[in-house]
Design an enzyme around this catalytic site. Structure first.
Site, mmCIF file in Angstrom:
data_model
loop_
_atom_site.group_PDB
_atom_site.id
_atom_site.type_symbol
_atom_site.label_atom_id
_atom_site.label_comp_id
_atom_site.label_asym_id
_atom_site.label_seq_id
_atom_site.Cartn_x
_atom_site.Cartn_y
_atom_site.Cartn_z
ATOM 1 N N GLY A 11 13.510 6.566 -15.902
ATOM 2 C CA GLY A 11 14.204 7.094 -14.512
ATOM 3 C C GLY A 11 13.421 6.740 -13.476
ATOM 4 O O GLY A 11 12.370 6.290 -13.482
ATOM 5 N N ASP A 32 13.465 7.613 -23.486
ATOM 6 C CA ASP A 32 14.542 7.352 -22.706
ATOM 7 C C ASP A 32 15.660 6.990 -23.530
ATOM 8 O O ASP A 32 15.676 6.097 -24.522
ATOM 9 C CB ASP A 32 14.258 6.420 -21.564
ATOM 10 C CG ASP A 32 14.987 6.870 -20.295
ATOM 11 O OD1 ASP A 32 14.332 7.235 -19.451
ATOM 12 O OD2 ASP A 32 16.259 6.598 -20.478
ATOM 13 N N THR A 36 20.855 6.419 -17.340
ATOM 14 C CA THR A 36 20.673 6.201 -15.899
ATOM 15 C C THR A 36 19.128 5.392 -15.531
ATOM 16 O O THR A 36 18.895 5.092 -14.311
ATOM 17 C CB THR A 36 20.678 7.404 -15.103
ATOM 18 O OG1 THR A 36 19.767 8.303 -15.518
ATOM 19 C CG2 THR A 36 21.973 8.147 -14.726
ATOM 20 N N ASP A 57 17.542 9.737 -27.658
ATOM 21 C CA ASP A 57 18.175 10.682 -26.996
ATOM 22 C C ASP A 57 17.585 12.332 -27.165
ATOM 23 O O ASP A 57 17.701 12.443 -28.408
ATOM 24 C CB ASP A 57 19.862 10.690 -27.397
ATOM 25 C CG ASP A 57 20.502 11.337 -26.268
ATOM 26 O OD1 ASP A 57 20.413 12.494 -26.132
ATOM 27 O OD2 ASP A 57 21.746 10.633 -25.813
ATOM 28 N N LEU A 72 11.823 15.342 -18.447
ATOM 29 C CA LEU A 72 12.437 14.767 -17.081
ATOM 30 C C LEU A 72 13.953 14.362 -17.551
ATOM 31 O O LEU A 72 14.617 13.901 -16.795
ATOM 32 C CB LEU A 72 11.750 13.817 -16.360
ATOM 33 C CG LEU A 72 10.668 14.265 -15.442
ATOM 34 C CD1 LEU A 72 9.763 15.334 -15.959
ATOM 35 C CD2 LEU A 72 9.871 13.197 -14.637
ATOM 36 N N THR A 91 22.388 17.688 -22.878
ATOM 37 C CA THR A 91 21.079 17.024 -22.613
ATOM 38 C C THR A 91 20.040 18.276 -22.086
ATOM 39 O O THR A 91 18.979 18.405 -22.611
ATOM 40 C CB THR A 91 21.150 16.143 -21.501
ATOM 41 O OG1 THR A 91 21.948 14.940 -21.988
ATOM 42 C CG2 THR A 91 19.787 15.613 -20.954
ATOM 43 N N TYR A 144 25.339 20.587 -14.584
ATOM 44 C CA TYR A 144 24.129 20.511 -14.213
ATOM 45 C C TYR A 144 23.542 21.593 -13.767
ATOM 46 O O TYR A 144 22.251 22.102 -14.265
ATOM 47 C CB TYR A 144 24.015 19.613 -13.061
ATOM 48 C CG TYR A 144 22.595 19.026 -12.465
ATOM 49 C CD1 TYR A 144 22.034 18.122 -13.330
ATOM 50 C CD2 TYR A 144 22.138 19.432 -11.522
ATOM 51 C CE1 TYR A 144 20.647 17.584 -12.867
ATOM 52 C CE2 TYR A 144 20.867 18.901 -10.831
ATOM 53 C CZ TYR A 144 20.203 18.188 -11.795
ATOM 54 O OH TYR A 144 18.998 18.035 -11.225
ATOM 55 N N LYS A 148 20.723 23.612 -16.229
ATOM 56 C CA LYS A 148 19.184 23.569 -15.911
ATOM 57 C C LYS A 148 18.770 25.309 -15.821
ATOM 58 O O LYS A 148 17.696 25.400 -16.085
ATOM 59 C CB LYS A 148 19.044 23.246 -14.565
ATOM 60 C CG LYS A 148 19.271 21.503 -14.451
ATOM 61 C CD LYS A 148 17.778 21.136 -14.971
ATOM 62 C CE LYS A 148 17.914 19.245 -14.643
ATOM 63 N NZ LYS A 148 16.739 18.689 -15.394
ATOM 64 N N TYR A 158 10.794 31.059 -24.888
ATOM 65 C CA TYR A 158 9.760 30.072 -25.845
ATOM 66 C C TYR A 158 8.281 30.583 -25.323
ATOM 67 O O TYR A 158 7.323 30.988 -26.201
ATOM 68 C CB TYR A 158 9.993 28.850 -25.655
ATOM 69 C CG TYR A 158 10.771 28.246 -26.768
ATOM 70 C CD1 TYR A 158 12.243 28.546 -26.797
ATOM 71 C CD2 TYR A 158 10.384 27.782 -28.215
ATOM 72 C CE1 TYR A 158 13.127 27.687 -27.654
ATOM 73 C CE2 TYR A 158 11.269 27.265 -28.984
ATOM 74 C CZ TYR A 158 12.512 27.373 -28.869
ATOM 75 O OH TYR A 158 13.354 27.067 -29.920
HETATM 76 P P1 NAD Z 1 17.127 9.485 -13.200
HETATM 77 O O1 NAD Z 1 18.653 9.678 -13.532
HETATM 78 O O2 NAD Z 1 16.581 8.371 -12.464
HETATM 79 O O3 NAD Z 1 16.294 9.788 -14.451
HETATM 80 C C1 NAD Z 1 16.655 10.569 -15.731
HETATM 81 C C2 NAD Z 1 16.263 9.628 -16.784
HETATM 82 O O4 NAD Z 1 16.384 10.589 -17.825
HETATM 83 C C3 NAD Z 1 16.918 8.314 -16.839
HETATM 84 O O5 NAD Z 1 15.986 7.558 -17.314
HETATM 85 C C4 NAD Z 1 18.067 8.425 -17.990
HETATM 86 O O6 NAD Z 1 18.226 7.631 -18.852
HETATM 87 C C5 NAD Z 1 17.124 9.531 -19.188
HETATM 88 N N1 NAD Z 1 18.091 10.571 -19.718
HETATM 89 C C6 NAD Z 1 19.258 11.069 -19.384
HETATM 90 N N2 NAD Z 1 19.952 11.761 -20.408
HETATM 91 C C7 NAD Z 1 18.977 11.558 -21.442
HETATM 92 C C8 NAD Z 1 18.916 11.995 -23.041
HETATM 93 N N3 NAD Z 1 20.121 12.774 -23.251
HETATM 94 N N4 NAD Z 1 17.867 11.645 -23.590
HETATM 95 C C9 NAD Z 1 16.870 10.694 -23.130
HETATM 96 N N5 NAD Z 1 17.167 10.307 -21.930
HETATM 97 C C10 NAD Z 1 17.818 10.697 -20.983
HETATM 98 O O7 NAD Z 1 16.864 10.879 -12.296
HETATM 99 P P2 NAD Z 1 15.537 11.437 -11.488
HETATM 100 O O8 NAD Z 1 15.807 11.682 -10.190
HETATM 101 O O9 NAD Z 1 14.250 10.753 -12.015
HETATM 102 O O10 NAD Z 1 15.363 12.941 -12.130
HETATM 103 C C11 NAD Z 1 14.394 13.344 -13.321
HETATM 104 C C12 NAD Z 1 14.370 14.577 -13.486
HETATM 105 O O11 NAD Z 1 14.172 15.466 -12.418
HETATM 106 C C13 NAD Z 1 15.683 15.224 -13.975
HETATM 107 O O12 NAD Z 1 15.552 16.295 -14.882
HETATM 108 C C14 NAD Z 1 16.211 15.754 -12.584
HETATM 109 O O13 NAD Z 1 17.246 16.790 -12.938
HETATM 110 C C15 NAD Z 1 15.176 16.289 -12.165
HETATM 111 N N6 NAD Z 1 15.248 16.362 -10.444
HETATM 112 C C16 NAD Z 1 15.315 15.339 -9.905
HETATM 113 C C17 NAD Z 1 15.458 15.568 -8.387
HETATM 114 C C18 NAD Z 1 15.661 14.509 -7.386
HETATM 115 O O14 NAD Z 1 15.868 14.656 -6.366
HETATM 116 N N7 NAD Z 1 15.242 13.187 -7.921
HETATM 117 C C19 NAD Z 1 15.801 17.022 -8.126
HETATM 118 C C20 NAD Z 1 15.626 17.932 -8.580
HETATM 119 C C21 NAD Z 1 15.579 17.612 -10.024
#
Ligand code: NAD
Ligand code: UDP
Length: 313
Positions: A11, A32, A36, A57, A72, A91, A144, A148, A158
């Site tokens: 991601g 991954d 997304t 997954d 992540l 997830t 979401y 979280k 844990y």
């Molecule tokens: P993103 O959507 O680009 O990346 C998420 C990744 O997780 C993707 O590659 C997706 O394919 C993978 N994924 C989703 N569900 C999955 C599953 N069940 N099993 C395996 N892989 C799975 O989003 P991001 O912006 O890179 O966010 C990464 C993390 O950071 C997330 O947990 C998100 O909640 C957290 N986060 C991001 C932001 C932000 O502004 N970007 C803010 C707060 C928290």
């Protein structure tokens, strides 16, 4: 050399973290399910013998011997996490249980990518970690936000019950290269719209605010958090306190892209937070004086260059 598992590694944030940890001579396992994420984000790492890609997954258990885990995996854009809200909760919750189980078994330190969304539509501004939040448990963002929040609870349990070394980062809106053009989040939407001459879509009147952090500042903060002493678990805010309204953001992006796009106003989604800005004093104190270094203007220019290249403009 450490062996490090990064879930969601293909991601936006994960791909930058994979690259940074490889540069520091670690072995990286990127896991991954490509919901997304995209191979495009990590293709340049494929030739590195210390990089491994696993299609998996996190709703199902995964086992490997690692020293550290960055969890992540989770869709982060409202468009994507609302596509299948039950899957989003699975997830966050089942994924956390599976990975905490792995951390317990192999004695790895595990970091959770939590979010400013745990504060919901905040009634305290800016938001310190001590604020419990204002989340609608049955609203459109609940899969979401509550997923979280439950993951944070699991991490703390844990830690206290099973002595697992945990770290919780509450990440505020982050942007930069490797965001998907169809991601649906505001910065990628506005930049792609401005570059392609389409209308800039503002939801509501644009008075709502966010505080945007550039990706390199976040990646630095996540690694510093992982390397803190065992006693420090967080939750700790990681964000840039430079707050801006969506209308000012649209005007800034129009200016920086020299775009002639018009602005159009669309209905504001329910429960969309009105204000958001991190209090980062805990991070500055505990993460070796960490603070954001990249200004919004600098970060936007680098992100605009990325999208120009991606869209071949
Ligand atoms: P993103 O959507 O680009 O990346 C998420 C990744 O997780 C993707 O590659 C997706 O394919 C993978 N994924 C989703 N569900 C999955 C599953 N069940 N099993 C395996 N892989 C799975 O989003 P991001 O912006 O890179 O966010 C990464 C993390 O950071 C997330 O947990 C998100 O909640 C957290 N986060 C991001 C932001 C932000 O502004 N970007 C803010 C707060 C928290
Ligand atoms: N937003 C907008 N136009 C868009 C996409 C988002 O005005 O094309 C608004 C959205 O309603 C929210 C803010 O921008 O108020 C940030 O949205 P994003 O989805 O990026 O992140 P989040 O709401 O999860 O902080």
């Amino acid at each position: 050399m450490k062996r490090i598992l990064i879930t969601g590694g293909a991601g936006f944030i994960g791909s930058h973290l994979c690259e940074s940890l490889l540069t520091q001579n670690n072995e990286v396992i990127c896991l991954d399910n490509f919901f997304t994420g995209h191979k495009r984000n990590i293709v340049k790492l494929f030739g590195n013998p210390f990089f491994e890609l696993v299609r998996h997954d996190i709703i199902s258990p995964y086992y490997c011997e690692v020293d550290e885990i960055y969890n992540l995996a989770c869709p982060a854009s409202p468009v994507h996490y609302q596509y299948n809200p039950i899957k989003t909760i699975k997830t966050s919750v089942m994924g956390a249980i599976n990975l905490l189980g792995l951390a317990k078994r192999v004695k790895a330190t595990i970091l959770q990518a939590s979010t400013s969304e745990v504060y919901g539509d905040p009634l305290v501004h800016p938001q310190p970690e001590s604020y419990w939040g204002n989340v609608n448990p049955i609203g459109g963002r609940a899969s979401y936000d509550e997923g979280k929040r439950c993951a944070e609870t699991l991490f703390m349990n844990y830690h206290s019950q099973n002595k697992v070394n945990i770290k919780i980062a509450r990440i505020f809106n982050t942007y930069g290269p490797n965001m998907s053009p169809g991601d649906g989040r505001v910065i990628s939407n506005f930049i792609v719209q401005a570059l392609t001459g389409r209308d800039i879509t503002i939801y509501g009147d644009g008075s709502q605010s966010r505080s945007f952090q550039y990706i390199t500042d976040l990646v630095d903060g996540l690694q510093r958090l992982m390397n803190t002493a065992h006693e420090f678990t967080g939750p700790v805010n990681l964000g840039n306190p430079e707050e801006i309204s969506m209308i000012s953001l649209a005007e800034k992006i129009l200016h920086l892209t020299r775009s002639k796009s018009s602005i159009t106003f669309l209905p504001k989604p329910a429960d969309d937070p009105v204000l958001r800005k991190p209090d980062i004093s805990m991070a500055m104190e505990n993460l070796n004086k960490w603070h954001p270094r990249v200004s919004l203007d600098e970060g936007l220019l680098m992100t605009i260059d990325y999208f120009k290249e991606l869209l071949k403009l």
